[in-house]
Design a protein around this motif. Sequence first.
Motif, PDB file in Angstrom:
ATOM      1  N   ASP A  54      28.399  13.326  39.229  1.00 13.26           N
ATOM      2  CA  ASP A  54      27.669  11.818  39.623  1.00 13.26           C
ATOM      3  C   ASP A  54      28.259  11.171  40.560  1.00 13.26           C
ATOM      4  N   LEU A  74      27.215  13.015  44.163  1.00 18.16           N
ATOM      5  CA  LEU A  74      26.044  12.535  44.352  1.00 18.16           C
ATOM      6  C   LEU A  74      25.864  11.235  44.788  1.00 18.16           C
ATOM      7  N   GLU A  79      20.362  15.315  39.539  1.00 18.32           N
ATOM      8  CA  GLU A  79      20.985  13.870  39.599  1.00 18.32           C
ATOM      9  C   GLU A  79      20.397  12.775  38.654  1.00 18.32           C
ATOM     10  N   HIS A 138      18.313   5.326  38.117  1.00 21.58           N
ATOM     11  CA  HIS A 138      19.482   6.181  38.329  1.00 21.58           C
ATOM     12  C   HIS A 138      20.652   5.452  37.706  1.00 21.58           C
TER      13      HIS A 138
END
Length: 299
Positions: A15, A18, A70, A144
């Motif tokens: 994480d 990314l 993701e 996200h």
Amino acid sequence: MNISNFDLNLLRVLDALLRERNVSRAAERLALSQPAVSNALNRLRELLGDPLLVRVGRAMQPTPRALALETPIRAALKQIEQSLVIGEGFDPTRSRQRFTIAVTDYVELICMPRLLQQLAEEAPGVKIAIRHLSPSLPAAALDHGELDLVLGRFESIPSRFASRRWMSETLRLVARRDHPQLQEAPDLAGFLRLRHLWVHGGQTKGMVDQWLGEQGLARDIVYTTPNYLQAAHIVASTDLSVVLPARLAHHFAGLLPLQVHPLPFTVGPFHLDLVSVAQREEDEALQWLIEHLMGIGRI
């Protein structure tokens, strides 16, 4: 893949990688050494059978497999974090939580000084990070977990988000006090004779110009900027005029040699909404912050 043999700490590393697209920055985010993050990336590549991030020039770009992972990984980590926090309860006096909020410079100016004062008194360990808000709702960043809250004006808000009406605003005409064409509040003809600065905020046409266009009229816009804060200072030292939200107009009139007038036509009000992910309605810390922001909007 057998999840019982998978080190879930590697998902935190993925994480961070990314998010940052950089091993050093990911290591800093995680409070780990750069070699530890590099080793974790190599383990992830072996376990998942994919390079995940590949170097392109000086940057690292995610592979299609990494991009597919993701959103679900970030959502899962966020859900775990929220579950743990809910179990503990939220104590603002002891919290070290960091909230990321997207706002315009206008909202930041009228809202954040009051919020920071409240935090200093009630939650001195809580931190706020502000991101610039574009004209459209940053839905992906909310989904996200990159943003905790968004505060702004939006044409539509998808049903998966929780929204609250934060404040309603009207518009005012602002110019320097000794403006040669504004000894008093102008009528429509006087408004159209002015030379205007327009704060576009990423829009192609604002409320004023929309209304004027519907009447077959147009004003003389000679300067365009995305920045409310600079607009007031420019107008204070030129013969330009600007249309600003009322709270911002009166704020700057108290600091700069400016005069404020109502518009000679009706276009408002417009509304500002506070938006979060609906799944976080049980997040005590976030709800505490929302309550404080809502209180500021009612002032």
